[in-house]
Design a protein around this motif. Structure first.
Motif, PDB file in Angstrom:
ATOM      1  N   LEU A   4      28.752  40.021  57.960  1.00 30.55           N
ATOM      2  CA  LEU A   4      30.108  40.238  58.457  1.00 30.55           C
ATOM      3  C   LEU A   4      30.765  38.921  58.865  1.00 30.55           C
ATOM      4  O   LEU A   4      31.947  38.701  58.600  1.00 30.55           O
ATOM      5  CB  LEU A   4      30.066  41.188  59.654  1.00 30.55           C
ATOM      6  N   ALA A   5      29.996  38.053  59.524  1.00 33.38           N
ATOM      7  CA  ALA A   5      30.528  36.759  59.927  1.00 33.38           C
ATOM      8  C   ALA A   5      30.880  35.912  58.708  1.00 33.38           C
ATOM      9  O   ALA A   5      31.899  35.215  58.683  1.00 33.38           O
ATOM     10  CB  ALA A   5      29.513  36.024  60.808  1.00 33.38           C
ATOM     11  N   ARG A   6      30.051  35.983  57.676  1.00 37.82           N
ATOM     12  CA  ARG A   6      30.283  35.194  56.465  1.00 37.82           C
ATOM     13  C   ARG A   6      31.573  35.580  55.771  1.00 37.82           C
ATOM     14  O   ARG A   6      32.309  34.720  55.273  1.00 37.82           O
ATOM     15  CB  ARG A   6      29.098  35.339  55.503  1.00 37.82           C
ATOM     16  N   VAL A   7      31.887  36.877  55.737  1.00 33.77           N
ATOM     17  CA  VAL A   7      33.115  37.321  55.069  1.00 33.77           C
ATOM     18  C   VAL A   7      34.322  37.284  55.994  1.00 33.77           C
ATOM     19  O   VAL A   7      35.440  37.587  55.571  1.00 33.77           O
ATOM     20  CB  VAL A   7      32.943  38.737  54.471  1.00 33.77           C
ATOM     21  N   GLY A   8      34.114  36.918  57.263  1.00 33.79           N
ATOM     22  CA  GLY A   8      35.223  36.744  58.186  1.00 33.79           C
ATOM     23  C   GLY A   8      35.754  38.007  58.810  1.00 33.79           C
ATOM     24  O   GLY A   8      36.870  38.026  59.337  1.00 33.79           O
ATOM     25  N   ALA A   9      34.956  39.097  58.803  1.00 35.66           N
ATOM     26  CA  ALA A   9      35.424  40.363  59.362  1.00 35.66           C
ATOM     27  C   ALA A   9      34.935  40.600  60.773  1.00 35.66           C
ATOM     28  O   ALA A   9      35.275  41.632  61.374  1.00 35.66           O
ATOM     29  CB  ALA A   9      34.976  41.519  58.463  1.00 35.66           C
ATOM     30  N   ALA A  10      34.136  39.678  61.336  1.00 35.30           N
ATOM     31  CA  ALA A  10      33.556  39.938  62.655  1.00 35.30           C
ATOM     32  C   ALA A  10      33.226  38.645  63.381  1.00 35.30           C
ATOM     33  O   ALA A  10      32.996  37.591  62.765  1.00 35.30           O
ATOM     34  CB  ALA A  10      32.288  40.785  62.513  1.00 35.30           C
ATOM     35  N   ARG A  11      33.173  38.760  64.704  1.00 36.84           N
ATOM     36  CA  ARG A  11      32.543  37.776  65.572  1.00 36.84           C
ATOM     37  C   ARG A  11      31.212  38.352  66.010  1.00 36.84           C
ATOM     38  O   ARG A  11      31.099  39.565  66.250  1.00 36.84           O
ATOM     39  CB  ARG A  11      33.404  37.506  66.810  1.00 36.84           C
ATOM     40  N   VAL A  12      30.204  37.513  66.121  1.00 44.37           N
ATOM     41  CA  VAL A  12      28.868  37.968  66.486  1.00 44.37           C
ATOM     42  C   VAL A  12      28.522  37.449  67.875  1.00 44.37           C
ATOM     43  O   VAL A  12      28.674  36.253  68.160  1.00 44.37           O
ATOM     44  CB  VAL A  12      27.817  37.494  65.461  1.00 44.37           C
ATOM     45  N   VAL A  13      28.049  38.355  68.734  1.00 42.78           N
ATOM     46  CA  VAL A  13      27.651  38.016  70.103  1.00 42.78           C
ATOM     47  C   VAL A  13      26.248  38.572  70.327  1.00 42.78           C
ATOM     48  O   VAL A  13      25.980  39.730  69.995  1.00 42.78           O
ATOM     49  CB  VAL A  13      28.627  38.638  71.130  1.00 42.78           C
ATOM     50  N   SER A  14      25.346  37.774  70.863  1.00 45.13           N
ATOM     51  CA  SER A  14      24.005  38.270  71.148  1.00 45.13           C
ATOM     52  C   SER A  14      24.062  39.266  72.306  1.00 45.13           C
ATOM     53  O   SER A  14      24.987  39.239  73.133  1.00 45.13           O
ATOM     54  CB  SER A  14      23.063  37.119  71.504  1.00 45.13           C
TER      55      SER A  14
END
Length: 441
Positions: free
Chosen positions: A359-369
């Motif tokens: 998702l991060a790679r395609v720009g649709a999301a931010r990732v949070v641990s």
């Protein structure tokens, strides 16, 4: 609905074999219902406790004959899956999954024979389905309900949140990751190999994958770049049954944010609290679906004036939301993308970190641990996906792709074609043994 052993001569009777969890059975029931419309009889064969998951009248259910106390039953399995990470949780989850596979391998052959099954849809994450089909000499197709798990040197292991990194560094990193993954998965792979040898079958794990058809509900654009997909593999779009519309109470004009931890991690009250607090901080209202994991008291105590329900028709609710905060469960991710809304992903286990990386790679999301989520990191991540139009633009591209796809209907047509031919509908006892062809994995 319990299926009988009677099969109309010449009619295809397909068994669906999958882990007894909603995340796997729900999309497969949608696929099964679409297949039933083509004239096939479809039966989900699983633990008796999984029967409530099969809610479509077009799909039958048959319970396995086993002792509920033998390996702790479904409750023990679900408890282990609810805590799938960490030095204690991960090995326990793998051991419990191996016990489930062993139970299926012990009980499925007799059940499929009793039911008169002559074809199998095997979920890619449960190796028992493919192995039992081989043992009974039944044709099978592989259903990929989550991320494609096919191994390639340049694609990171599916249970790690590593970004795609072409080149020598990425290649060496992935090689080490697969070595560790193989070591951790030995309780499962060893169980499968032992039964394969017992039944006189080649234990090579490549035989887990069908050379007829490997059908995924993953859109091609969501996966990492692939260089060695087998000819039988097909990407697709989500397999869904129609859900009733849900009218959410709107007391004001605050944007709605859908918050979910899926069907397994819904008891994490502290993480839900971090989600609802972040929504309030950016001037939004959380819509929480906890899957029955929270008590009424816990649900009422969540900060930020959220709308809280145990269950919601998420395909409908997401259409009214501006963003979603999710654990990265594959079905919920697909539904958010189908609605064209950006995501804040908080992966907890299984392939969720790998889904989040895509998702991060395609720009649709931010990732949070999950650790940072409890330390206030959700608010800036949510604010970013709401204000940066690039995230919504990326999500809408997937919405367009999914809307144009054929979903379960298209997948069912491919499965029907893969099982085509009178010989495939013959009972296994009437067919001659055939050789096996390994499919690259």
């Amino acid at each position: 609905m319990e299926s009988s052993g009677h099969v109309i001569p010449g009619r295809r009777h397909i068994a669906i074999i999958a882990p007894p969890t909603a995340g796997h059975i729900n999309p497969l029931v949608a696929l099964g219902a679409a297949l039933a419309a083509t004239g096939s009889e479809i039966t989900v064969v699983n633990l008796a406790e999984a029967a409530p998951l099969v809610a479509d009248p077009a799909v039958r259910f048959a319970a396995l004959d086993h002792s509920a106390d033998r390996d702790g039953g479904l409750a023990t399995y679900m408890s282990a899956l609810a805590r799938p990470s960490g030095p204690i949780g991960l090995p326990r989850m793998i051991r419990t999954s191996a016990a489930m596979t062993r139970l299926l391998l012990d009980t499925l052959p007799a059940a499929l024979t009793r039911l008169g099954v002559n074809a199998v849809i095997a979920d890619s994450v449960e190796p028992a389905g493919a192995l039992v089909a081989r043992h009974l000499r039944l044709p099978f197709v592989t259903a990929v309900t989550g991320l494609p798990l096919l191994r390639e040197p340049m694609v990171p292991p599916p249970f790690l949140g590593w970004p795609y990194r072409p080149g020598v560094i990425g290649l060496n990193r992935n090689r080490g990751g697969y070595a560790v993954s193989d070591l951790l998965m030995k309780p499962i792979t060893g169980t499968v190999a032992g039964y394969a040898r017992l039944w006189g079958l080649d234990p090579d794990p490549r035989y887990q994958w069908s050379d007829r058809l490997q059908i995924a509900q993953c859109p091609a654009g969501l996966d990492f770049p692939r260089a060695a997909l087998p000819p039988s593999f097909r990407y697709g779009t989500p397999w869904r049954r129609s859900e009733p519309d849900e009218r959410l109470p709107r007391e004001d004009e605050r944007p709605l944010i859908f918050c979910s931890l899926g069907s397994l991690q819904g008891a994490r009250r502290s993480l839900f609290a971090a989600m609802t607090r972040a929504c309030a901080a950016v001037g939004a209202r959380a819509v929480v679906a906890h899957g029955g994991g929270l008590s009424d008291r816990e649900a009422a105590s969540l900060p930020g004036d959220p709308l809280v329900r145990a269950f919601l028709p998420q395909t409908r609710v997401l259409q009214h939301c501006s963003a979603a905060i999710l654990h990265g469960g594959f079905n919920t991710v697909l539904d958010a993308l189908a609605a064209g809304i950006p995501i804040v992903a908080v992966p907890l286990g299984f392939e969720q970190p790998a889904t989040a990386a895509r998702l991060a790679r395609v720009g649709a999301a931010r990732v949070v641990s999950s650790r940072d989520a409890g330390r206030g990191a959700l608010e800036p991540a949510l604010r970013r996906v709401l204000t940066d139009p690039g995230y919504r633009r990326a999500a809408r591209l997937f919405a367009t792709e999914i809307a144009a796809g054929g979903g379960a209907t298209e997948a069912a047509a491919l499965v029907d074609a893969a099982f085509g031919g009178w010989a495939d509908a013959m009972p296994a006892t009437l067919r001659r043994p055939t050789g096996e062809t390994a499919c690259a994995a």
